[in-house]
Structure formats: structure tokens, C-alpha cells
Design a protein around this motif. Sequence first.
Motif, PDB file in Angstrom:
ATOM      1  N   SER A 212       0.833  -1.202   0.000  1.00  0.00           N
ATOM      2  CA  SER A 212       0.000   0.000   0.000  1.00  0.00           C
ATOM      3  C   SER A 212       0.866   1.249   0.000  1.00  0.00           C
ATOM      4  CB  SER A 212      -0.915   0.016   1.228  1.00  0.00           C
ATOM      5  OG  SER A 212      -1.762  -1.094   1.207  1.00  0.00           O
TER       6      SER A 212
ATOM      7  N   GLN B 251      -8.078   0.608  -0.292  1.00  0.00           N
ATOM      8  CA  GLN B 251      -8.469  -0.595   0.427  1.00  0.00           C
ATOM      9  C   GLN B 251      -9.789  -0.358   1.178  1.00  0.00           C
ATOM     10  OE1 GLN B 251      -5.139  -2.059   2.548  1.00  0.00           O
ATOM     11  NE2 GLN B 251      -6.162  -3.878   3.292  1.00  0.00           N
TER      12      GLN B 251
ATOM     13  N   ASP C 109      -6.351  -1.382  -4.481  1.00  0.00           N
ATOM     14  CA  ASP C 109      -5.718  -1.951  -3.287  1.00  0.00           C
ATOM     15  C   ASP C 109      -6.663  -2.974  -2.664  1.00  0.00           C
ATOM     16  OD1 ASP C 109      -4.209  -2.529  -1.100  1.00  0.00           O
ATOM     17  OD2 ASP C 109      -3.913  -0.458  -0.457  1.00  0.00           O
ATOM     18  N   GLU C 110      -6.299  -4.230  -2.744  1.00  0.00           N
ATOM     19  CA  GLU C 110      -7.105  -5.340  -2.211  1.00  0.00           C
ATOM     20  C   GLU C 110      -8.579  -5.228  -2.558  1.00  0.00           C
ATOM     21  OE1 GLU C 110      -6.232  -6.832   1.606  1.00  0.00           O
ATOM     22  OE2 GLU C 110      -4.256  -5.906   1.690  1.00  0.00           O
TER      23      GLU C 110
HETATM   24 MG   LIG Z   1      -2.131  -2.524   2.440  1.00  0.00          MG
END
Ligand SMILES: [Mg+2]
Lengths: 401, 376, 508, 348
Positions: free
Chosen positions: C44, C86, C166-167
Motif C-alpha cells: 500500500s 483498500q 488496493d485489495e
Molecule cells: Mg495494504
Amino acid sequence: MSERGLTDAALPGSPGRVDLAHLWKQRWFRWPVFALGGMIVLQLVEWIADPESEELLSGGQAGAMLRWSVPLLLAGLGGMFAERAGIVNIGLEGMMVLGTWFGAWGSVKYGPVIGTAIGLLGGALGGLLHAIATVSFGVNHIISAVAINIMAPGVTRFLADEIFSGYAGGSISQSPRVASFGSVELPVLDRVSWLTIIAFAFVPLAWYVLWRTRFGLRLRAAGEHPSAGDSLGVNVYRYQYAGVVISGALAGLAGSFIVTELTGIYREGQTNGRGFIGLATMIFGNWRPGGTALGALLFGYADGLQLRDRDGVHALLLVGVVVLAVLALRRALSPKRTVVEVGLPAVIATLIVVWYLLRDTVPPTFNQVTPHILTLVVLVFSAGRLRPPKGAGQIWRKGEH
Amino acid sequence: MTAARRSRSELLLGFAAPVAAVLIALVVASIVLMISGSNPLDAWASMWEFGTRLETSVDAINRAVPLYIAGIAVALGFRMNLFNIGVEGQYILAALVATEVGTKIDLPGPLHVAVIVLVAMSVGAAWAAVPAILKVTRGVNEVIATIMLNAIGVSFVAAELLGRWDSAGQDTRTADIGESGHVPGINWLLEIFTRDVGKGRELYGFLFVAIAVGIGYHVLLTRTVFGYDLRASGANPSAAEASGVPSKRMILAAMIGSGAIAGLIGLPDILGELYHYGGDFSQGLGFLGIAVALLGRNHPGGIVAAALIFGYLDASSPILEVEGDAPREIVTIMKGVIIFAAVVAYAVTERSRRRRQVAAAADAVPTTSTEIGANP
Amino acid sequence: MTAAVELQGITKRFPGVVANDGVTFSVESGEIHALCGENGAGKSTLMKILYGMQPPDEGTMSVDGRPVHLRSPKDAIALGIGMVHQHFMLADNFTVLENIILGSEPSKGAGVLDLTAARARVEELSRAYGLDIHPDQVVEDLEVGERQRVEIIKVLFRGARILILDEPTAVLVPDEVDELFRNLRELKANGVTVIFIDHKLDEVLEISDRITVLRAGRTVGTRDAGSVTAAELAEMMVGSELPSPATGETTVTDSVAFAVRGLTIAGDGGRAIVDSIDMTVRRGEVVGVAGVEGNGQAELIEALLGLRHAQGTIELDGTDISHWSVRRRRNAGLGYIPEDRHRRGLMLDAPLWENAMLGHQARSPNARGIWIDRAGARGRTEEIVERYDVRTPNIDVTARALSGGNQQKLIIGREMLAEPKVLIAAHPTRGIDVGAQASVWNLLRQARRDGLAVVLVSADLDELIGLSDTLVVMLRGRLVATLDPARVTPRELGSWMTGAALDTGDAA
Amino acid sequence: GDDDDDTTAPADTTAPADTTTAPAAATTAPPAASAISVGLVYDTTGRGDQSFNDAAAAGGDQATAELGVEFSEATPNADGSNRAELLQLQADTNPLVFGIGFLFADEINGVALANPTVNFAVVDGVPTEDPAPNLALLLFAEHEGSFLMGAAAALKSETGTIGFIGGVNVDLIKKFEAGFTAGAQYINPDIEVLAEYITQPPDFTGFNSPDRGKEIGLSMYDDGADIVYAAAGGSGGGLFEAAKEFSEGGDSKVWAIGVDSDQYNIVDPAVRDYILTSMLKRVDVAVFNTIEAANSGAFVPGFNIFNLAVDGVGYSTSGGFVDDITGDLEDIKAKIISGEIVVPETLA
Ligand SMILES: [Mg+2]
Ligand SMILES: Nc1ncnc2c1ncn2[C@@H]1O[C@H](COP(=O)(O)OP(=O)(O)OP(=O)(O)O)[C@@H](O)[C@H]1O
Ligand SMILES: Nc1ncnc2c1ncn2[C@@H]1O[C@H](COP(=O)(O)OP(=O)(O)OP(=O)(O)O)[C@@H](O)[C@H]1O
Ligand SMILES: [Mg+2]
């Protein structure tokens, strides 16, 4: 009034077909209906309570309502701008105090128009201080505001001693006489100050700025979800500063109004808690300009009435009964009814009727606190329904979320 | 860094903030005085000379006693993240009712005082219970509710009560509390150490009550399960709830406790000097209590210091006017600047403390995590 | 092909941590590139640097071949880089349209919003990329998948040609993941470069063209998806074989420790949030509760703990505790590992030793009667720190100072040392890295061997299948299936969770 | 709040030539060397309040000028918490100490008992306990002065309706209302007197709310009152604004009556033409006389009543608006002095 600013403000429905349910959803339609309904209720009450009061619907009372609602409206809008940007501002009172002093000083020196602008700046200065503490230093919003509320009267008292004492008629606790902003003759309301008109013009203006401009969208984002704004390159701090400074400026303007329009003089302690009531007005209005204006008019009405006609307040109890009865009925008809939701307004309404019948007048001290009691009642019945900005009161630090 | 050394440096940092705040206030006030044409050095010199007299100290302590109690009342709420802005209304109402009750009864000395104290605490607690109940049952924000209740309490309830009473002299007020309900002064305490403090000044006997309140507050919060629950509830209400602390009951307890202490604020003056409630009763101590609690960081020791600073400023500033050195209002500005500078300084030092702890904790952890996970 | 993004020697230091340590990373234009690595590897952070949110301490970046220096996301947006975080960055109270245009508002001049133009543009984008959204809906009313689409449109609206996610799959159920992957392929077909972070290696292999692995802030290497296996990737990530949550032989006994009968929580609209749930947990048994988030698991746990009012009975060792307070239940031996440790488990600004008594503050060794026993509590904390390997300089630092994994170990330690009879564990390994995860699994296995009854709620299907002795599936407040973890695959479990299995008539 | 009872009066205008009261001061100033020193403790607003405290200050200034006394001043905290402490501070160095305002009554009595060698005087104050032997109580017959105001209003009113605005509903202010009503009814038994108090104790903001004073004034004028008397401290200024605004609104001309000092001479020229007359309460005279007496060793403890007979209260004629009725007023004044009219101190 829903939160969905962008959608429900759409223009009236398809032409040619009159659909009441659809019309009812439109703000421009609902408001006049509310106003009309309110007037009919007042007229009925006045007729029932006759001959106790002629003030419930008189022109003098209407004028007083406008006058007394302006400082609350401006403070309420001020609180709204700050909280919409995520900063709680119970320092409105202190900023309003600064507004009274600077407004008076400016008016004495440069006349009421420039003076009012200076009052506005004085309030903005208080807002700036609050912004520095809360936005830049991350001080708890309530704490910073309390400090400002303590500091402001000390500053103005000192300034008054330094400056007003040098004028004929001025002293540590008051200014020389201050001229008014000027007024215009209107039907029913008689003379209405230009400043009153300006203040009410802020209502649509505030709505437009907040929901129709880039500035407003970003400011509201700072109060709803600062990290979202931040991630899109919005300088959250800048908009929080802007919100709080505007907030202070409006509070300062409210102070100026008290000085130039309500009294014609600066007196220490003159704001008399209006900053706090302004905050209540904002909550009453569910953090929206129209609702805030409605709240301000209601409190202004109560204020004016208690000064002009004590018996009128007694008659007004009946209005409260009507409102509570409608509330109880609506709750009873809604599918989510609970015993408390329906019972509470009903019980309170009954108690008020009993009180009304037992006493000829309300005690004078009751008049003084009608807005406060009203605020509590509103909060008790609607706290769950209110929708404050999500981030209001939270300390947001760039990069820490 | 060892734990001991760090905690010493943290302690130092804790002191640095308020000291810095006072210094900043002095500087700001000096500048203001210079602009307004007074000589700040003269002003500070005469305040210092006057402030260090024994008589002034007695005045300052007498002033600090109610301020201290007010600070504790506010701090109790703060520790639970409750902003009891309503201390103001609670203490005024409590003082009023307790005084009235005190005038109506006649009991042997300590009992008479005890009844008055109990009534005051109950009234303060009851008035504080209103916003607490509104909060837990209807979700009403306590800041707004207490602000509204201050006005309602003072204007409506108090006036309705007072309106029925006889008046004395030109003032509208209660009668005097009988002799047995007075709290005697404690000048003997000073006389142990030094000369007679002189005519007309009595150190408030209520000082002992204030000390007891402070100790009680500290022990309750830091040494009892209840205090732990209360602080947990303030620090993280949902975690506290999951740990078995009923948050609603804690809100009620904290508000009512805060109100009960608030009920005591007016009593040092009433039982030690005035003996009645009337126009000469000091209003505004509740708001000053907020300032004192902030400055003292909700810590009983810090609040002592804060109350004394404010007490000293109030007690020694009149000399400025008597001697014509400077406008007395400079002290109000100083108070404001102290509070403001202090809250900013606290925010800054708190952040730096946090940063240093995180760094220290990171030092203790290897950056690669693969070897974590061995069976305990 | 030119490199869309080229990062060279990126280093980023935080107090005590080197998040990125000379990272080199290159993405071809028009590819889908996955970034993998265990928790805290610096993924990240690297992406935030690429998005201009954090300045690197060292290193150079170039985009489309030109060297760039980013001072804020604004600069990145101007270069055609967009990021979906995320945690969604959406204001609930705003409309979809407002959320999308924020920061890049079309204007009629003088700062006045041009909403008509904005709406048209958004509708066009959503058609072009097959992303189904309605501009005037309020975000509050949207499902997770829809929110993600809003986030993606938000990025496209800014004309992004390089999309960072992100994810993105962490919050999605398998079907939604398929939908997302369809969208990503569509984007790729339109020439958009996609960089995405993901922990699930099968997903990574399915969607991406190339994969880069980070470990402890350094680049381990980049592989073509076609020429690498999951095992190889895992080895790159952790430097050894990936730990697995498998339990080994059963320890289930016959004695019932915890029994729930007819548990029901009434909802607002008349429909029950939790609907007549029956559940039995024996000593030494782990009962896994599977389900898509929002199907009543959170409420079920709250009811078990006494945080929420519910009908039905709850028996602990044969005693009906359904009318007991939270404290009484906890003192009677109900342990709790909360799903969100920051919200439910810790007081972040209180010292560790005060955190280590939370939930057990009214009993020995933390208290004696109404008094706090400071020495006892501190001793207990030392014990937890030592036995559960909580990495901390001392027990007086605030909980905030600890990393997520260490915070979690502190929580597990405090619950275990209190010797519970029943442990309610919600997402016990959420958000902690693989190493810490393995140690949490070990701790749970250990406790199970010692006869603890465990209710395990988790979104990690491997974890559920691996740790549970019995699996139940929760759907719309009801238990719809009881499955044998030894025989069920994650994909089957997923179809039960979404209700797909119910329609096809599979039996439990 | 501002808990003074009365309004505006700057030092330099307290003894204008055209008032009906004569300065009671002796003209022979003793040599400065033998003059005593005097300590003065104002109430919370302090010197410069253009009101009560300023009137007292004017008496002190006059004593400095004419008798050569030196005097030091002190003002309590905004919340009035240190009145007793300041009295004591002054008593430490001065043989004569004043407390200005009724809120000092009990505290000054206590300090006086503790300092038997110092003389004390309190304006408007009556302590609950027996007054100390070294304490002078300087009291005014406000009801007598207000009686004249009521009579003047009744004589000048064309509508038969007049109004009274009290700042805070305390005994002292009720005395004003009682005298005013009695005076009006003496002239016209059928007259209607509208009366309102701005606040109720313990809320003392009514003395400091010109906004509310103005609104009540406007509503009284709306209801037909053409003359309104305000005994409301700083709120009185609002009444003058109301009179101006209502009169300029095109209806009929309406009047306000001022209080304490000759407000015609104090207020802004823009509103002075609406001030019919003012009830004079000569705090300056009381202070000066007391200093003078003490200075010559003739300090009189106990009750010192300043009534019509000694010109301690009176009415002003500035502006000439009551010139046509001064005959009647003087007549009534004589009757009050002679005892033929007994003015009630409380409402019937
Ligand atoms: Mg992360
Ligand atoms: N703002 C910050 N301040 C201090 N340390 C930070 C900050 N942001 C990240 N870190 C640390 O940097 C390291 C890398 O974190 P990062 O968030 O990039 O990891 P990640 O690979 O994204 O992990 P995850 O899989 O959990 O998302 C971690 O040790 C983290 O604690
Ligand atoms: N904004 C920040 N400022 C300072 N330190 C930070 C910050 N964010 C993270 N850290 C530090 O980085 C480390 C890990 O934090 P991070 O939140 O990334 O952990 P995590 O393993 O992802 O756990 P969690 O799931 O709780 O987020 C901790 O030491 C934490 O203190
Ligand atoms: Mg005192």
C-alpha cells in the motif's frame, strides 16, 4: 427535506398532470403549504383564546419575529457552515460577542455599512482562531470553542475600555449610539431593515453555495468524509478553514445586527446566549439552510411574543398542543409506531392542556426560556432522525486515516 | 530509553505545556499593555508584591476552592468524554435550593451543614440527570441539552422558586442560614505556621471538602473497578461495552456524579461568607470550571494548580486598579490566552508523545515478521 | 510496449519501520499487474507513493516514459493515475454523482457545478465499461460491489489510464469477484493499465498478466502469471512454505459447553436479523460460522455476548445465561476476540496493562473486590507479553503504539489467560500478516486441545475450513447448512454462502 | 450580569445647571493636607458604566476637587466574587470606605464589624443584620421621585395609557413601579399603566438588554401607550430607540422617561428629543456629602435618607418638555415633602 440535495431539488414534475403526492415531494410546494397551515392554526388559536391576545398574528409581531430571528438565523447558518466542513463550533457565542464589539466600533467610526462589514471580520477573526486550534493543531472542537467563549468577552471588555471610553457616551461596557443600517417599508411587516433582508437572502445563497458549487461540494466532503476528499486532491484543511471562518463571519454579522438593528448600541453581554440558540437552530434545521431558517423564525416568533405579549405565550401553548397532537397522530399511523413514540407527545399535550386550563398566564420566567424548552422538545422527539455531517466533531489529520 | 527515563521526560513535557501557556499569556498581556500605554513591568511588579502577601493568598485560596470543585465536576464528565457544560446551571440551582432548605431547618452544627451539603449534591445530581436521561433514552447530545438546561434551570426553575420568597433589604434573596449551618473559617491552620492573617479574612473551612473531593475523585478513577469502567467507557465505549460495562449506566453515573460535585461549588461562599443566596452570589463558576479542568488536564493535581493560578490572578489583579498601574481587564485576557495556549500546547505535546511511543514500540519489533508465531 | 509505470529505488521510512527499501517496480502499458506480499510488506505504501499521497524518501518515478515528481494526488490524477483504496473513500451521505465528481468537478464557470454534463459523462462511462451504476443514488443505499464500481468510475472519470486497486477482492464474495474481474478485463480491452493488490493467490493467477512480489519492503521479483505456481509465489512472499490452518485430528468431546436454542433478533422492518438459530458447541470443538458479511453473524455474536437483546436461550455449561448481563457472562467464562480490535477490543490511548485487563477488570488478578489490584494486573500483563510474544518495549506504552499483529496477540493472550470455557472469535486473523496469522492459528489449536469450545466467525474461507470441526452457513439470519469441513471446498462453501447452492438443491 | 439598578450618567453631567436639585456641597474646601483618604469599591462594571458607578465616581471626583481628598478605587471580578475582599483591602489603608450598590449590603456590614476604627458607607444597601455602628446606609426615596414621573406622564399623556419597564423584578425596582403608578393615578384615577419586567432574578440580564427594552417599548407604544418610564439600567437605552423609531414611523409622537441622571444630557442627540424628563437619583450628592461629613469629623452612621425634601431625588427639565407642567409638579413635590401625599413603596 432529504439529504439528497442534488435530486429532490429537481424541477416540478411532468407538466399537464397534477399529482398531489408528487407535488408534495417538491420543496417549493411544501413550504408555502406549511406556512399557510401554520397561519390557519394561529388564527384558530387566537380565535379560541380570544380575547386574550391579538398579538399572535399582528403586523408588529411579524416584524418582531423577523428582527429577533435574524441573529439566530445567522448564527445557525454559521454553525452549519462549520459543521458541514466537519468542525463543531460552539464558539459561535464568543464570535458573536466579537461581532458586537467590532460592529459597533466600525459603525461609530465609519458608519453602519462599513461597520457591519468590520463586525463580520471581527467574528471571522474568532473563527480563524478556532480553525487554527482545531484544524492545524488538532485541538478538541468543544475545548477550543470553550476557550474562545471565555476569551472573547475579556477581549471586548478590554477593547471597550481602551477605545469606547474615549468617546462621549462610551464606556468600558458600552459604545456610543450606533446608527442603523437603514430600512425599507414593506406591507404588513412595516419597516424591515436592509440587513434583515440580506440575512434572509443568505438562506438560498447558502443552499446554492453548498449544493451547487464546487466550493460547497468540497466543503461538505470535508465534513462527511475528509479522507475521500483528500484522496482526490482536495485540500481538506483549506475547506475546513473556510467553513470555520465563514462560520465566524456569520456569527460576527449576527453580532453586528444586534448592535445596529436590534438596539443601536453595543452593551457588554448583549448576545445573551444567542450563539447557543443559533446552534440549536441549526440542529432544529437538520443542518440545512431552509430548516435553519424555519427554526430561527420559530424561535424569533417565541422571543418576540414573550416580549410583546405575555398572554400570547399562554395562547401559544395551544399551538404546541396542536403540533404535538399532529405528531402523535402521524406516529400512530406510521407502521413503526411504539408506545413511547405515540404516547410521549400525547401525554405532554394533555399536560399542557391541563396547565392551560388551570392558569391564566404562564409565569414570566417561562417566556424567557421558551426557545430553550422548545429546543429540548425538538431534540427529544427527533434526535434519532437528525442527520449531522458524519465527520463533524472528529479531528482529522492528513495521512493519519 | 528505559521506562523510568521516558516517564520522567514525559512528566517534564507534561509540565512544560502549562508553563509555556502561562509564559505566552504573560508575553501577550505585556504586549497588549504596552500598546495600551501601560508599563507591563510596573503592573507585574505590583501584582507580584501584592499577590505574595499572606492576605492575598487567603483570598486566592478562597477563590480557588470553588474553582477547584468546579474543575473536578467538569473533569469527571470529561474523563468519560461527556461535556457537562451544564455544571453552571447545576451549581446555581443546587446552591439556591440548599440554601433555602438550610434556612428552614435548625440542627446541631455539623448535622445542619451535612444536610445542606446533601441537598446541594442531590439537586445538582438531579439536574444533571436530565441531560443524562435524555442522552441514554433519546440520544440527545449532552452539550446542547446542558446548554439549554442551564438557561431553563436558572431562569425558570430558580426564578419560580425564588419568586415565592421574602426579600431582604433591596435585594431579592433567601433569608440567612442559621449560625449552626455556617462552616467556620480555618485561620487557625495558618496561625500554626505564621502570624494572624488579619481582620476580615477567613480561610474557608470548605477547603477540606475540596481536598476530600479531589482525593475521592482520584481514588475513584484510578483505584476502583468502577473508575476503570468509567474511564474505559470514555476511552472506547464499544470496547467497554463488550467488556461488560453498560455504557448507558456509565453515562448516567458520570453525569450524575458530575452534577453532585457541581452541587458543592456554591457552598464555600454561601456557608463560609454569604450565608444566603441572592444577587451577590457568584454566577459563571461552572464555565470557569471548564477552563480549570482543561488547564489541569482533568488530573486532580493539575486542577489544583489551575485553580490556584486563576485564584491568584483574580485575587491580585485588583491592585492594578487601586494603584492605577494598568487596566484590570488585562487579567481576563490573560486567562483566555492561558487556556487557549494550554489546549494547543497539550494537543501538540500529546501528538509528539504518541509519535515517540510508536517509534519506541517499533524499535522493539523486528521489521520482518516471519519468525513470530512460535508456540507459546 | 512501453512501461506505463517505472519505479526505481523507492525508499520510504516511517518511525522505526522501513516500509519500502529500494523498491524497483515496472508495469507495462495495458497489462493487469498484480502486487503481492504479506501484510506490512509495503504494498500500500508503494501505491500511495505512486498516487502522490506520500512522498518517497529516495528513488525516482517515471510515467509513460517521462520522469515525474508527484506532490499530491492531484499531480497523479493529472498524469492519468487513479487509485481505489483498500477502504472505500466514499461519502455515504452524498450521491454517486457527487462522490464521483468531487475534486474534478465540471463547471459552468465561476465554480458553479455543471451537473447535467457530469451526469451525462458518468452515464457514458458506465455504459462504455459495462459498470452498472445510477448517478443519483445515495451511496448509503449501495451494496459493496456497487460501491466498488463507483470507485472505479470515479477513477475513470478523471481520465485515468492507469488504475490502482488496493485489495479490491477482500470485501467481495466469489460471484462479485467474478463480476469485478469481468470489469477489469473490459478495462484492459479499452487500453487501461491495471495494478492491483491481492492476497489470494488463485485470484492473482486467474486475472493478472504479471505478478510482482514484495517482501519486507524489498522487491523479490516479477513473474509472468502463466509461468508460476501458487506455491512458488507463496515461497517468494514468505521465504518459506505458506503456513496452513489445518487442524489435524479431532479433539471434540461429548460434553456440551455451549448451547443456543431458538435465538432470534427482531429487526426494524418486521424481518428478523437473526432467525431462530440453534447451535451446540462441545468442549474441544470449533464451530465455524460462514457467511457473507451482513447476514447476521455480527448480530449473532453480539447476542451471544449479551450486547444485544434477543429471544431464545443460551446455555453455558448447562446454565441458562440468556438473561445475564455482559459482565456476568464474561465472568462466567465467555471469552471474546472481537472482529474489529480497535473498535471492540482496545483502548488505544491507554497503557498496555490497562488494556490487558479489559473484559476481566472485575476479577482476580486484576481486581480485589471493588478495588483495582494494580500489581496483580501488571503481573498478568507481563505474563501475557511473555507467553504470547507481544513485542513491546514495556507495558506502559499505549496500545496504539503496537502493530496490528501484536495488538491481536495481546487480545488473544488476555482472553486465554482468563481461562474461558467458551471462546467467541470473530475474524481473529483479519488484517494481520501471515506470520502472526500462523501464530494465532496455533494458539487456537492449542486451546481447542485443552478442551475449549470455540465459535469461530471468519470471512477467510481457508481459515474456516482449516480450523473448524463443524461448519455452519449463515444466510439472511438463518443457519442454512451444516457442512463437514473435511469434505467441502471453498468454492462450494461460497455457493452456500450466496444462496446459490440452495437453488440447485444440494443437500447438507 | 450588570446588577446595578440604574442607568446612564457620566461624571461631567451629573450636576447640570438646569436640574431642579442644587448641589449640597459646602463651598469651603479645607486645606488638602488635612483631608482624609477614601476607598471606593464599585460594583462589577466599575467606573465608566455611565450609570450608578459613574454617579458615585462623580461624587468622589467632586470631593477630590473641592476637599482635596485622595481616593482609591477597586472593582470586583465580573462575577462579583470578591466584594468583601476588596472592602477589606480598602479598609486597610483608608478611614472611609464606600460600597456602591445594594449587593454590598451584607458584606460591608461584616467588614465594618471587623474594622471598628474605619467608617463605611453603602449606597442603596440595607443589611439583614443590625447595621454596624460605623456604617452609613445611603438610601434614596426612589418611589417619591417616581411618583413625580407618574404624575408628569399622566399630565402629558393624550391616550390615557402609559407604560413602565422594570429591568429585573427585584424589590428595589418594584419601588419605582409603585411610586410611578401611584403618581399617575393621583392625576388620573382611570389611567391605564402597562408594566413589564424584563427578567426575573436570579437572571439579572434585564438590566443589560437594550434589545429587549426596545421591543417591550415598541409593543407598549403599539398598544397605545404614549409615555413609557424605564427603570432598567442599560436596557433603558433601548426604550429611547423605540420612542424614536415609533415616532418616526409616522404615527404620533411618543415619549420616554429616563432614570437616575438627567438623560437628556447624556444620550446621543438623535434620541434626546424623545426624553420627556428623567427621575434624578443623586448618588453623587450622597457620596460627596458623606465624604464631606467624614472629613470634618461629622460622619453620620445609620440611615441617611435622600428624598425629595433634601433633593436626593427629583426630576429634570432639560429640553423644556415639561415646562408647561412644572407648576403641578412643584405643587405635588411640596405636598409630598409636607406629608400631605404619602407615596407607597409597594404596589397596592
Ligand atoms: Mg495494504
Ligand atoms: N503512515 C505510516 N506511519 C508509520 N508507519 C506506517 C505508515 N504507513 C505504513 N506504515 C508501516 O509501513 C509498513 C508497510 O505498510 P503497508 O501498509 O504498505 O503494508 P501492506 O503491504 O499494504 O500491508 P497490508 O497487506 O496489511 O495492506 C508497515 O510496517 C506499516 O506499519
Ligand atoms: N499514521 C500512522 N502514524 C504512525 N504510525 C503508524 C501509522 N499508521 C501505522 N502506523 C504504525 O505502523 C505499524 C503497523 O500499523 P498498521 O495499522 O499498518 O498495522 P496493520 O498490521 O495493518 O494492522 P491493522 O490491521 O490494525 O491496521 C504500527 O507500528 C503503527 O503504529
Ligand atoms: Mg467572596
